[in-house]
Design a protein around this motif. Structure first.
Motif, PDB file in Angstrom:
ATOM      1  N   HIS A  85       0.829  -1.217   0.000  1.00 48.12           N
ATOM      2  CA  HIS A  85       0.000   0.000   0.000  1.00 48.12           C
ATOM      3  C   HIS A  85       0.857   1.258   0.000  1.00 48.12           C
ATOM      4  O   HIS A  85       0.410   2.306  -0.456  1.00 48.12           O
ATOM      5  N   MET A  86       2.093   1.138   0.491  1.00 48.08           N
ATOM      6  CA  MET A  86       3.010   2.281   0.539  1.00 48.08           C
ATOM      7  C   MET A  86       3.794   2.439  -0.767  1.00 48.08           C
ATOM      8  O   MET A  86       4.609   3.340  -0.892  1.00 48.08           O
ATOM      9  N   GLY A  87       3.557   1.536  -1.722  1.00 52.57           N
ATOM     10  CA  GLY A  87       4.186   1.664  -3.023  1.00 52.57           C
ATOM     11  C   GLY A  87       5.369   0.751  -3.284  1.00 52.57           C
ATOM     12  O   GLY A  87       5.985   0.833  -4.357  1.00 52.57           O
ATOM     13  N   TYR A  88       5.697  -0.121  -2.344  1.00 53.73           N
ATOM     14  CA  TYR A  88       6.783  -1.077  -2.578  1.00 53.73           C
ATOM     15  C   TYR A  88       6.278  -2.144  -3.532  1.00 53.73           C
ATOM     16  O   TYR A  88       5.195  -2.689  -3.358  1.00 53.73           O
ATOM     17  N   THR A  89       7.081  -2.434  -4.554  1.00 52.96           N
ATOM     18  CA  THR A  89       6.601  -3.282  -5.640  1.00 52.96           C
ATOM     19  C   THR A  89       7.155  -4.705  -5.649  1.00 52.96           C
ATOM     20  O   THR A  89       6.692  -5.529  -6.442  1.00 52.96           O
ATOM     21  N   ASP A  90       8.133  -4.994  -4.806  1.00 55.98           N
ATOM     22  CA  ASP A  90       8.768  -6.322  -4.825  1.00 55.98           C
ATOM     23  C   ASP A  90       8.961  -6.825  -3.392  1.00 55.98           C
ATOM     24  O   ASP A  90      10.083  -6.942  -2.906  1.00 55.98           O
ATOM     25  N   VAL A  91       7.847  -7.099  -2.717  1.00 57.28           N
ATOM     26  CA  VAL A  91       7.881  -7.525  -1.317  1.00 57.28           C
ATOM     27  C   VAL A  91       7.428  -8.977  -1.225  1.00 57.28           C
ATOM     28  O   VAL A  91       6.381  -9.342  -1.759  1.00 57.28           O
ATOM     29  N   THR A  92       8.231  -9.790  -0.546  1.00 55.22           N
ATOM     30  CA  THR A  92       7.913 -11.202  -0.351  1.00 55.22           C
ATOM     31  C   THR A  92       7.735 -11.481   1.135  1.00 55.22           C
ATOM     32  O   THR A  92       8.621 -11.159   1.928  1.00 55.22           O
ATOM     33  N   ASP A  93       6.609 -12.041   1.485  1.00 51.92           N
ATOM     34  CA  ASP A  93       6.351 -12.457   2.863  1.00 51.92           C
ATOM     35  C   ASP A  93       6.944 -13.850   3.045  1.00 51.92           C
ATOM     36  O   ASP A  93       6.423 -14.821   2.523  1.00 51.92           O
ATOM     37  N   MET A  94       8.038 -13.939   3.788  1.00 49.91           N
ATOM     38  CA  MET A  94       8.702 -15.221   4.027  1.00 49.91           C
ATOM     39  C   MET A  94       8.023 -16.013   5.131  1.00 49.91           C
ATOM     40  O   MET A  94       8.310 -17.185   5.321  1.00 49.91           O
ATOM     41  N   GLY A  95       7.170 -15.386   5.905  1.00 47.84           N
ATOM     42  CA  GLY A  95       6.508 -16.066   7.010  1.00 47.84           C
ATOM     43  C   GLY A  95       7.298 -15.957   8.294  1.00 47.84           C
ATOM     44  O   GLY A  95       8.012 -14.985   8.516  1.00 47.84           O
ATOM     45  N   GLY A  96       7.177 -16.993   9.131  1.00 49.20           N
ATOM     46  CA  GLY A  96       7.780 -16.934  10.456  1.00 49.20           C
ATOM     47  C   GLY A  96       8.922 -17.904  10.670  1.00 49.20           C
ATOM     48  O   GLY A  96       9.078 -18.891   9.954  1.00 49.20           O
ATOM     49  N   LEU A  97       9.703 -17.611  11.694  1.00 53.49           N
ATOM     50  CA  LEU A  97      10.856 -18.425  12.070  1.00 53.49           C
ATOM     51  C   LEU A  97      10.473 -19.689  12.826  1.00 53.49           C
ATOM     52  O   LEU A  97      11.239 -20.655  12.842  1.00 53.49           O
ATOM     53  N   LEU A  98       9.296 -19.679  13.472  1.00 54.30           N
ATOM     54  CA  LEU A  98       8.905 -20.827  14.293  1.00 54.30           C
ATOM     55  C   LEU A  98       8.925 -22.124  13.499  1.00 54.30           C
ATOM     56  O   LEU A  98       8.344 -22.211  12.426  1.00 54.30           O
ATOM     57  N   GLY A  99       9.594 -23.113  14.036  1.00 55.20           N
ATOM     58  CA  GLY A  99       9.624 -24.426  13.417  1.00 55.20           C
ATOM     59  C   GLY A  99      10.493 -24.524  12.183  1.00 55.20           C
ATOM     60  O   GLY A  99      10.507 -25.560  11.531  1.00 55.20           O
ATOM     61  N   GLN A 100      11.215 -23.477  11.868  1.00 50.53           N
ATOM     62  CA  GLN A 100      12.089 -23.488  10.695  1.00 50.53           C
ATOM     63  C   GLN A 100      13.522 -23.820  11.126  1.00 50.53           C
ATOM     64  O   GLN A 100      14.003 -23.301  12.129  1.00 50.53           O
ATOM     65  N   ASN A 101      14.180 -24.607  10.345  1.00 51.18           N
ATOM     66  CA  ASN A 101      15.551 -24.996  10.656  1.00 51.18           C
ATOM     67  C   ASN A 101      16.501 -24.163   9.804  1.00 51.18           C
ATOM     68  O   ASN A 101      16.941 -24.597   8.748  1.00 51.18           O
ATOM     69  N   VAL A 102      16.757 -22.948  10.261  1.00 47.55           N
ATOM     70  CA  VAL A 102      17.697 -22.070   9.555  1.00 47.55           C
ATOM     71  C   VAL A 102      18.713 -21.569  10.567  1.00 47.55           C
ATOM     72  O   VAL A 102      18.426 -21.426  11.748  1.00 47.55           O
ATOM     73  N   GLY A 103      19.900 -21.291  10.097  1.00 49.01           N
ATOM     74  CA  GLY A 103      20.939 -20.763  10.973  1.00 49.01           C
ATOM     75  C   GLY A 103      20.731 -19.287  11.226  1.00 49.01           C
ATOM     76  O   GLY A 103      20.772 -18.495  10.302  1.00 49.01           O
ATOM     77  N   LEU A 104      20.478 -18.944  12.462  1.00 48.91           N
ATOM     78  CA  LEU A 104      20.289 -17.541  12.829  1.00 48.91           C
ATOM     79  C   LEU A 104      21.552 -17.019  13.505  1.00 48.91           C
ATOM     80  O   LEU A 104      22.287 -17.775  14.124  1.00 48.91           O
ATOM     81  N   VAL A 105      21.798 -15.735  13.375  1.00 48.15           N
ATOM     82  CA  VAL A 105      22.939 -15.099  14.024  1.00 48.15           C
ATOM     83  C   VAL A 105      22.447 -14.194  15.139  1.00 48.15           C
ATOM     84  O   VAL A 105      21.325 -13.711  15.100  1.00 48.15           O
ATOM     85  N   LYS A 106      23.293 -13.987  16.109  1.00 45.75           N
ATOM     86  CA  LYS A 106      22.962 -13.082  17.211  1.00 45.75           C
ATOM     87  C   LYS A 106      23.825 -11.851  17.162  1.00 45.75           C
ATOM     88  O   LYS A 106      24.849 -11.809  16.582  1.00 45.75           O
TER      89      LYS A 106
END
Length: 106
Positions: A85-106
């Motif tokens: 709605h703000m005019g961004y034309t290439d936005v992807t909703d990746m969803g949530g981190l819960l239950g995903q096995n990805v390497g996160l950094v702190k």
């Protein structure tokens, strides 16, 4: 019955790989700063949903590929819609981190 019930959504890791293969991609974490500090996708920017109105100062190019995520997927879905709605034309909703096995950094 939902006609889209059999549509397979990409995993968070698939979205991360896709984004890393696209020049200029930006990861946007819309969780709170505290949640972000607990672990986030490497290289992501943190802008909580309640501060999304500041997005234009953080990401001024509205054609940039932006990949949005949160914890459960609710905030990322809302953020992606608001950015559209703000005019961004290439936005992807990746969803949530819960239950995903990805390497996160702190």
């Amino acid at each position: 019955m939902n006609i889209f019930s059999n549509v397979r959504r990409k995993s968070l890791q698939e979205y991360i790989n896709e984004a890393r293969g696209r020049e200029g991609s930006i990861f946007l974490d819309v969780r709170t700063p505290e949640e972000y500090r607990d672990g986030h996708v490497e290289g992501s920017l943190n802008l909580p949903l309640h501060e999304l109105k500041k997005i234009e100062t953080l990401i001024p190019d509205k054609t940039s590929p932006v990949y949005v995520y949160c914890l459960s997927g609710a905030r990322s879905k809302r953020s992606a819609a608001l950015m559209g709605h703000m005019g961004y034309t290439d936005v992807t909703d990746m969803g949530g981190l819960l239950g995903q096995n990805v390497g996160l950094v702190k």
